[in-house]
Write a protein that holds these residues in place. Structure first.
Motif, PDB file in Angstrom:
ATOM      1  N   ILE A 145      16.215  -2.932  -1.310  1.00 22.25           N
ATOM      2  CA  ILE A 145      15.985  -4.095  -2.177  1.00 22.25           C
ATOM      3  C   ILE A 145      16.145  -3.695  -3.635  1.00 22.25           C
ATOM      4  O   ILE A 145      16.764  -4.411  -4.430  1.00 22.25           O
ATOM      5  CB  ILE A 145      14.589  -4.689  -1.910  1.00 22.25           C
ATOM      6  CG1 ILE A 145      14.529  -5.269  -0.491  1.00 22.25           C
ATOM      7  CG2 ILE A 145      14.247  -5.765  -2.940  1.00 22.25           C
ATOM      8  CD1 ILE A 145      13.150  -5.704  -0.063  1.00 22.25           C
ATOM      9  N   ARG A 146      15.614  -2.536  -4.007  1.00 19.26           N
ATOM     10  CA  ARG A 146      15.735  -2.046  -5.380  1.00 19.26           C
ATOM     11  C   ARG A 146      17.199  -1.770  -5.733  1.00 19.26           C
ATOM     12  O   ARG A 146      17.654  -2.034  -6.850  1.00 19.26           O
ATOM     13  CB  ARG A 146      14.890  -0.770  -5.516  1.00 19.26           C
ATOM     14  CG  ARG A 146      15.183   0.097  -6.723  1.00 19.26           C
ATOM     15  CD  ARG A 146      14.777  -0.590  -8.008  1.00 19.26           C
ATOM     16  NE  ARG A 146      15.036   0.280  -9.139  1.00 19.26           N
ATOM     17  CZ  ARG A 146      16.233   0.445  -9.700  1.00 19.26           C
ATOM     18  NH1 ARG A 146      17.279  -0.195  -9.219  1.00 19.26           N
ATOM     19  NH2 ARG A 146      16.370   1.247 -10.745  1.00 19.26           N
ATOM     20  N   HIS A 183      19.267  -5.580  -4.970  1.00 21.80           N
ATOM     21  CA  HIS A 183      18.723  -6.839  -5.471  1.00 21.80           C
ATOM     22  C   HIS A 183      17.706  -6.562  -6.584  1.00 21.80           C
ATOM     23  O   HIS A 183      16.618  -7.157  -6.618  1.00 21.80           O
ATOM     24  CB  HIS A 183      18.043  -7.619  -4.339  1.00 21.80           C
ATOM     25  CG  HIS A 183      18.924  -7.836  -3.147  1.00 21.80           C
ATOM     26  ND1 HIS A 183      19.926  -8.787  -3.110  1.00 21.80           N
ATOM     27  CD2 HIS A 183      18.970  -7.217  -1.937  1.00 21.80           C
ATOM     28  CE1 HIS A 183      20.538  -8.748  -1.935  1.00 21.80           C
ATOM     29  NE2 HIS A 183      19.978  -7.805  -1.211  1.00 21.80           N
ATOM     30  N   ALA A 184      18.073  -5.686  -7.508  1.00 21.51           N
ATOM     31  CA  ALA A 184      17.118  -5.227  -8.520  1.00 21.51           C
ATOM     32  C   ALA A 184      16.599  -6.349  -9.403  1.00 21.51           C
ATOM     33  O   ALA A 184      15.478  -6.279  -9.904  1.00 21.51           O
ATOM     34  CB  ALA A 184      17.756  -4.140  -9.388  1.00 21.51           C
ATOM     35  N   THR A 231      14.001  -9.086  -6.986  1.00 18.52           N
ATOM     36  CA  THR A 231      13.194  -8.391  -5.975  1.00 18.52           C
ATOM     37  C   THR A 231      12.141  -9.302  -5.355  1.00 18.52           C
ATOM     38  O   THR A 231      11.858  -9.203  -4.168  1.00 18.52           O
ATOM     39  CB  THR A 231      12.504  -7.161  -6.593  1.00 18.52           C
ATOM     40  OG1 THR A 231      11.795  -7.554  -7.762  1.00 18.52           O
ATOM     41  CG2 THR A 231      13.513  -6.096  -6.940  1.00 18.52           C
ATOM     42  N   THR A 273      12.104  -9.891  -1.456  1.00 21.53           N
ATOM     43  CA  THR A 273      10.910  -9.380  -0.786  1.00 21.53           C
ATOM     44  C   THR A 273      10.204 -10.500  -0.035  1.00 21.53           C
ATOM     45  O   THR A 273       9.712 -10.305   1.084  1.00 21.53           O
ATOM     46  CB  THR A 273       9.953  -8.743  -1.803  1.00 21.53           C
ATOM     47  OG1 THR A 273      10.610  -7.648  -2.453  1.00 21.53           O
ATOM     48  CG2 THR A 273       8.704  -8.220  -1.105  1.00 21.53           C
ATOM     49  N   ALA A 316       6.575  -5.857  -3.420  1.00 18.77           N
ATOM     50  CA  ALA A 316       7.440  -6.161  -4.568  1.00 18.77           C
ATOM     51  C   ALA A 316       7.199  -5.180  -5.710  1.00 18.77           C
ATOM     52  O   ALA A 316       8.142  -4.759  -6.381  1.00 18.77           O
ATOM     53  CB  ALA A 316       7.192  -7.592  -5.043  1.00 18.77           C
ATOM     54  N   SER A 329       9.041  -2.029  -4.944  1.00 14.95           N
ATOM     55  CA  SER A 329      10.486  -2.200  -5.134  1.00 14.95           C
ATOM     56  C   SER A 329      10.869  -2.239  -6.604  1.00 14.95           C
ATOM     57  O   SER A 329      11.957  -1.802  -6.981  1.00 14.95           O
ATOM     58  CB  SER A 329      10.948  -3.498  -4.451  1.00 14.95           C
ATOM     59  OG  SER A 329      10.758  -3.444  -3.058  1.00 14.95           O
ATOM     60  N   GLN A 330       9.983  -2.758  -7.463  1.00 16.72           N
ATOM     61  CA  GLN A 330      10.269  -2.888  -8.887  1.00 16.72           C
ATOM     62  C   GLN A 330       9.962  -1.614  -9.660  1.00 16.72           C
ATOM     63  O   GLN A 330      10.292  -1.508 -10.842  1.00 16.72           O
ATOM     64  CB  GLN A 330       9.444  -4.042  -9.469  1.00 16.72           C
ATOM     65  CG  GLN A 330       9.826  -5.407  -8.938  1.00 16.72           C
ATOM     66  CD  GLN A 330       8.792  -6.469  -9.241  1.00 16.72           C
ATOM     67  OE1 GLN A 330       7.789  -6.208  -9.905  1.00 16.72           O
ATOM     68  NE2 GLN A 330       9.013  -7.674  -8.747  1.00 16.72           N
ATOM     69  N   THR A 366      12.265   5.133  -6.742  1.00 24.56           N
ATOM     70  CA  THR A 366      11.649   4.186  -5.831  1.00 24.56           C
ATOM     71  C   THR A 366      11.453   4.806  -4.455  1.00 24.56           C
ATOM     72  O   THR A 366      10.429   4.587  -3.797  1.00 24.56           O
ATOM     73  CB  THR A 366      12.521   2.923  -5.711  1.00 24.56           C
ATOM     74  OG1 THR A 366      12.740   2.375  -7.006  1.00 24.56           O
ATOM     75  CG2 THR A 366      11.856   1.874  -4.836  1.00 24.56           C
TER      76      THR A 366
END
Length: 438
Positions: A148-149, A152-153, A156, A160, A349, A352-353, A361
């Protein structure tokens, strides 16, 4: 997260592939990868709890057919969290060597094979298959925030949310359908093995993304991409990394204790098993929507502390009602605990962020989830042991309430500390420098 550097934990910097000279061709490739990555998130999310809840629904039938004793019966619910804690440590090295996409393909192969192995009607096959399948899930747990990171940075929270909704849909469906499916197939072992088909579907859906990513990874290696080096455990030395590990541990303890014992407590206090199963289903159903709500709430910096503290408080209230009026307030307890389970998406989330790169990450995801799931194993195991020692539910539920209060305090503090939707470094040295400048 680069605290202490470790030579054996080097991870490649994830650099987006250079665009093709032809704009249309480059944009088509980007769109294709984005669609494949989104499909991969959905398919992995759908599989992430199916292997757990399908088995939980059939534990009683499996024990009757296979004839194993109390020790195996107590061990089976604990295997998933132990595998999540131990096998998940391999994800960091696998992602470094194979890339996150190929790592997820390997994880889905393990999941499919392990679930299929559980179809053999023997206790040994049930145990070995569960370990293999849960090891695959452990790697998925670590790798998904990294994917995801990576892909889809800048969205997220949305991805998520989609991922956790699919996880809940899969878990609820498996818990509901497993018993009638096993009856239709004539064997609880066959009912378990049938869910390997869902894992194979996820595997087949994820292979195209791995193939598309191979070319980009080969180009990066040819260009001599710089290797970042991050210590897995060094990522927990900072204040934020420590808070993430504590919050993840507390929510895991409560979630797995609730999933293991909620319906049992109601039945033990005189509720019809079918009715207690319905209350369990309501709890899972509520969590699907509250997770999305708290994820949306947590996307705003000012509201993020409450997105973690409110579900923790709901958890404490639901457990208190379960202690003082289990049957009379069963519906309200189910709703409140379902609200509490909604704390998982915003925590995921935040992981991931966090980190200035996918490598950072990965280190944080590996460390926090390995520690978290090891502590989570104490939820179903500890609550069950305390009940066995005391003969009642007051002491076990009091312990769970204390954990919920810990989650509320640490979650609020983590929400205050975390800022922004995009990549953020979670390293002690960086945080200290920022604090000195402030």
């Amino acid at each position: 997260m680069p605290g202490t550097l470790s030579p054996d934990s080097a991870l490649p910097v994830t650099t987006p592939p250079a665009p093709e000279p032809t704009p249309d061709g480059g944009s088509r490739a980007v769109r294709r990868r984005a669609i494949l990555a989104l499909a991969g998130v959905i398919l992995v999310g759908l599989n992430l709890r199916v292997g757990i809840t399908s088995a939980a629904a059939l534990f009683h039938e499996l024990q009757q057919v296979l004839g194993y004793g109390a020790f195996i019966a107590s061990l089976l619910p604990t295997i998933p969290t132990l595998c999540f804690a131990v096998a998940g440590l391999a994800a960091n090295s696998l992602i470094r060597r194979l890339g996150v996409e190929n790592t997820l393909v390997l994880a889905l192969v393990l999941l499919s094979g392990g679930l299929a192995l559980r179809g053999i009607p023997s206790t040994a096959a049930l145990l070995i298959g569960t370990v293999v399948a849960m090891s695959g899930l452990a790697i998925c747990n670590i790798a998904m925030p990294v994917l995801i990171r990576q892909d889809h940075a800048h969205r997220t929270s949305v991805i998520t949310g989609m991922y956790t909704v699919m996880m809940t849909v899969g878990a609820t469906t498996a818990a509901t359908v497993s018993v009638p499916l096993a009856q239709a197939l004539g064997s609880p072992s066959a009912g378990l093995a049938a869910w390997s088909g869902v894992a194979v579907l996820g595997l087949l859906g994820f292979i195209p993304l791995a193939l598309v990513s191979r070319g980009a990874r080969a180009r990066n290696n040819t260009d001599g991409a710089v290797q970042e080096r991050h210590s897995i455990w060094g990522s927990l030395k900072g204040r934020k990394g420590t808070l993430i590990a504590v919050v993840f541990s507390a929510q895991g303890f409560l979630a797995y204790a609730s999933m293991s014992w909620f319906a049992y407590i109601l039945s033990d206090n005189g509720m019809d098993p079918a009715q207690s199963g319905l209350m369990f289903g309501i709890m899972q159903f509520v969590s699907m929507f509250t997770g999305m709500f708290f994820l949306a709430l947590g996307s705003r910096n000012g509201a993020r502390p409450w997105a973690l503290a409110i579900p923790a408080a709901s958890f404490a209230a639901g457990l208190a009602l379960l202690m003082v009026a289990p049957v009379e307030a069963a519906l309200l307890s189910a709703i409140l605990i379902g609200l509490g389970l909604g704390v998982f998406p915003p925590i995921l989330a935040i992981i991931s962020q966090s980190g200035a790169s996918a490598a950072e990450t990965t280190a944080l995801s590996t460390a926090s989830q390995s520690v978290g799931y090891l502590f989570s194993a104490l939820g179903p195991l500890g609550i069950g042991l305390l009940h066995g020692l005391t003969g009642q539910w007051i002491v076990p539920l009091c312990v769970a309430i204390v954990v919920a209060l810990l989650l509320m305090v640490t979650g609020f503090r983590l929400g205050k500390l975390h800022r922004g939707h995009g990549p953020r470094v979670v390293v002690a040295s960086h945080e200290s420098a920022n604090e000195r400048q402030a």
